[in-house]
Design a protein around this motif. Structure first.
Motif, PDB file in Angstrom:
ATOM      1  N   SER A  51       0.825  -1.210   0.000  1.00  0.00           N
ATOM      2  CA  SER A  51       0.000   0.000   0.000  1.00  0.00           C
ATOM      3  C   SER A  51       0.855   1.254   0.000  1.00  0.00           C
ATOM      4  O   SER A  51       1.964   1.274   0.517  1.00  0.00           O
ATOM      5  CB  SER A  51      -0.939   0.012   1.210  1.00  0.00           C
ATOM      6  OG  SER A  51      -0.208   0.094   2.409  1.00  0.00           O
ATOM      7  N   SER A  52       0.323   2.285  -0.617  1.00  0.00           N
ATOM      8  CA  SER A  52       0.909   3.621  -0.621  1.00  0.00           C
ATOM      9  C   SER A  52      -0.146   4.539  -0.028  1.00  0.00           C
ATOM     10  O   SER A  52      -1.269   4.602  -0.520  1.00  0.00           O
ATOM     11  CB  SER A  52       1.239   4.049  -2.050  1.00  0.00           C
ATOM     12  OG  SER A  52       1.583   5.419  -2.092  1.00  0.00           O
ATOM     13  N   LEU A  68      -3.531   3.790  -2.124  1.00  0.00           N
ATOM     14  CA  LEU A  68      -3.522   2.857  -3.243  1.00  0.00           C
ATOM     15  C   LEU A  68      -2.985   1.544  -2.690  1.00  0.00           C
ATOM     16  O   LEU A  68      -1.938   1.526  -2.051  1.00  0.00           O
ATOM     17  CB  LEU A  68      -2.623   3.356  -4.372  1.00  0.00           C
ATOM     18  CG  LEU A  68      -2.658   2.444  -5.600  1.00  0.00           C
ATOM     19  CD1 LEU A  68      -3.847   2.792  -6.483  1.00  0.00           C
ATOM     20  CD2 LEU A  68      -1.372   2.539  -6.384  1.00  0.00           C
ATOM     21  N   LYS A  70      -2.401  -2.821  -3.336  1.00  0.00           N
ATOM     22  CA  LYS A  70      -2.358  -3.964  -4.244  1.00  0.00           C
ATOM     23  C   LYS A  70      -2.412  -5.222  -3.397  1.00  0.00           C
ATOM     24  O   LYS A  70      -1.574  -5.422  -2.520  1.00  0.00           O
ATOM     25  CB  LYS A  70      -1.068  -3.934  -5.065  1.00  0.00           C
ATOM     26  CG  LYS A  70      -0.917  -5.087  -6.043  1.00  0.00           C
ATOM     27  CD  LYS A  70       0.372  -4.912  -6.855  1.00  0.00           C
ATOM     28  CE  LYS A  70       0.503  -5.983  -7.915  1.00  0.00           C
ATOM     29  NZ  LYS A  70       1.704  -5.772  -8.742  1.00  0.00           N
ATOM     30  N   LEU A  82      -7.879   2.072  -5.314  1.00  0.00           N
ATOM     31  CA  LEU A  82      -7.587   3.365  -4.707  1.00  0.00           C
ATOM     32  C   LEU A  82      -8.733   3.694  -3.772  1.00  0.00           C
ATOM     33  O   LEU A  82      -9.896   3.715  -4.194  1.00  0.00           O
ATOM     34  CB  LEU A  82      -7.473   4.463  -5.776  1.00  0.00           C
ATOM     35  CG  LEU A  82      -7.138   5.843  -5.211  1.00  0.00           C
ATOM     36  CD1 LEU A  82      -5.672   5.902  -4.802  1.00  0.00           C
ATOM     37  CD2 LEU A  82      -7.442   6.927  -6.220  1.00  0.00           C
ATOM     38  N   LEU A 133      -3.862   1.853 -13.764  1.00  0.00           N
ATOM     39  CA  LEU A 133      -2.582   2.302 -13.210  1.00  0.00           C
ATOM     40  C   LEU A 133      -1.443   2.225 -14.216  1.00  0.00           C
ATOM     41  O   LEU A 133      -0.641   3.158 -14.315  1.00  0.00           O
ATOM     42  CB  LEU A 133      -2.245   1.517 -11.937  1.00  0.00           C
ATOM     43  CG  LEU A 133      -1.017   1.989 -11.167  1.00  0.00           C
ATOM     44  CD1 LEU A 133      -1.126   3.465 -10.801  1.00  0.00           C
ATOM     45  CD2 LEU A 133      -0.830   1.149  -9.917  1.00  0.00           C
ATOM     46  N   GLU A 164       5.294   6.685  -6.801  1.00  0.00           N
ATOM     47  CA  GLU A 164       5.151   5.604  -5.822  1.00  0.00           C
ATOM     48  C   GLU A 164       4.080   4.618  -6.253  1.00  0.00           C
ATOM     49  O   GLU A 164       4.244   3.408  -6.073  1.00  0.00           O
ATOM     50  CB  GLU A 164       4.825   6.163  -4.441  1.00  0.00           C
ATOM     51  CG  GLU A 164       6.022   6.769  -3.777  1.00  0.00           C
ATOM     52  CD  GLU A 164       5.798   7.039  -2.310  1.00  0.00           C
ATOM     53  OE1 GLU A 164       6.629   7.731  -1.737  1.00  0.00           O
ATOM     54  OE2 GLU A 164       4.809   6.555  -1.732  1.00  0.00           O
ATOM     55  N   TRP A 165       3.002   5.105  -6.822  1.00  0.00           N
ATOM     56  CA  TRP A 165       1.954   4.215  -7.315  1.00  0.00           C
ATOM     57  C   TRP A 165       2.517   3.292  -8.398  1.00  0.00           C
ATOM     58  O   TRP A 165       2.224   2.102  -8.422  1.00  0.00           O
ATOM     59  CB  TRP A 165       0.788   5.010  -7.869  1.00  0.00           C
ATOM     60  CG  TRP A 165      -0.014   5.749  -6.845  1.00  0.00           C
ATOM     61  CD1 TRP A 165       0.154   5.759  -5.493  1.00  0.00           C
ATOM     62  CD2 TRP A 165      -1.137   6.579  -7.105  1.00  0.00           C
ATOM     63  NE1 TRP A 165      -0.785   6.546  -4.895  1.00  0.00           N
ATOM     64  CE2 TRP A 165      -1.595   7.069  -5.868  1.00  0.00           C
ATOM     65  CE3 TRP A 165      -1.793   6.982  -8.263  1.00  0.00           C
ATOM     66  CZ2 TRP A 165      -2.681   7.927  -5.749  1.00  0.00           C
ATOM     67  CZ3 TRP A 165      -2.881   7.829  -8.150  1.00  0.00           C
ATOM     68  CH2 TRP A 165      -3.328   8.290  -6.898  1.00  0.00           C
ATOM     69  N   LYS A 166       3.316   3.843  -9.298  1.00  0.00           N
ATOM     70  CA  LYS A 166       3.911   3.041 -10.360  1.00  0.00           C
ATOM     71  C   LYS A 166       4.864   1.995  -9.775  1.00  0.00           C
ATOM     72  O   LYS A 166       4.884   0.849 -10.225  1.00  0.00           O
ATOM     73  CB  LYS A 166       4.668   3.935 -11.354  1.00  0.00           C
ATOM     74  CG  LYS A 166       3.783   4.869 -12.142  1.00  0.00           C
ATOM     75  CD  LYS A 166       2.959   4.084 -13.121  1.00  0.00           C
ATOM     76  CE  LYS A 166       2.514   4.944 -14.269  1.00  0.00           C
ATOM     77  NZ  LYS A 166       1.911   4.172 -15.331  1.00  0.00           N
ATOM     78  N   ASN A 169       2.906  -0.794  -8.276  1.00  0.00           N
ATOM     79  CA  ASN A 169       2.338  -1.650  -9.320  1.00  0.00           C
ATOM     80  C   ASN A 169       3.342  -2.712  -9.778  1.00  0.00           C
ATOM     81  O   ASN A 169       2.951  -3.803 -10.181  1.00  0.00           O
ATOM     82  CB  ASN A 169       1.893  -0.803 -10.521  1.00  0.00           C
ATOM     83  CG  ASN A 169       1.051  -1.574 -11.496  1.00  0.00           C
ATOM     84  OD1 ASN A 169       0.331  -2.491 -11.139  1.00  0.00           O
ATOM     85  ND2 ASN A 169       1.157  -1.206 -12.757  1.00  0.00           N
TER      86      ASN A 169
END
Length: 174
Positions: A51-52, A68, A70, A82, A133, A164-166, A169
């Motif tokens: 998580s972010s 966000l 996963k 999200l 994403l 950070e989301w990338k 992922n």
């Protein structure tokens, strides 16, 4: 005696200006640090959760927690969602409404609302980011949550959070 007092005041003023410049310099050069945190939580059911999490303001100054996450399962299936959580005083969200993501270049994506009828609280929204994403550019983005009457809540997501989301992922369970 007057000369001594004037010299002391000049030195204090110079020292004060120097201290202010140092604090400004520190503030400018530390701004690019990440404001979100990615964490890994192992679940007993062979599930790993990355998580972010960060807090962002909407355009009216209300604070939102933006998470966000996963979820990776043992069969290599995964979900990326999200979650937006409004703090007290935030607008109540209507479900189901897609989240509209807009890039600086005007590209638009729609993330489906996970809560089809009712959310755990009126200021919580959760959206499916699994297919979106990977398509998002690494730049600041705008999140728009539709409200009745052609209004929306707009939240600006800085580029360091999108990075950070990338990164999140790309994580795989080990």
């Amino acid at each position: 005696m007057l000369k001594l007092i004037i010299n002391i005041w000049k030195n204090l003023l110079l020292m004060g200006i120097l201290i202010i410049l140092i604090f400004l310099w520190l503030g400018i050069f530390t701004f690019d640090h990440a404001i979100a945190v990615i964490s890994n939580h192992g679940q007993p059911s062979a599930e790993v959760l990355y998580s972010s999490q960060t807090k962002l303001d909407d355009e009216s100054g209300k604070v939102w927690q933006v998470v966000l996450f996963k979820q990776v399962y043992s069969e290599q299936k995964y979900n990326i969602n999200l979650r937006l959580v409004g703090f007290p005083g935030s607008e109540e969200l209507i479900h189901p409404q897609p989240l509209i993501i807009t890039s600086k270049a005007g590209q638009i994506w729609q993330a489906p609302d996970i809560f089809l009828d009712e959310a755990p609280a009126p200021t919580i929204g959760q959206y499916d980011f699994r297919d979106i994403l990977s398509q998002l550019p690494v730049e600041s983005l705008n999140l728009a949550i539709p409200l009745p009457g052609k209004k929306s809540i707009n939240i600006s997501v800085p580029v360091n959070v999108v990075k950070e989301w990338k990164l999140l992922n790309s994580y795989q369970s080990t």
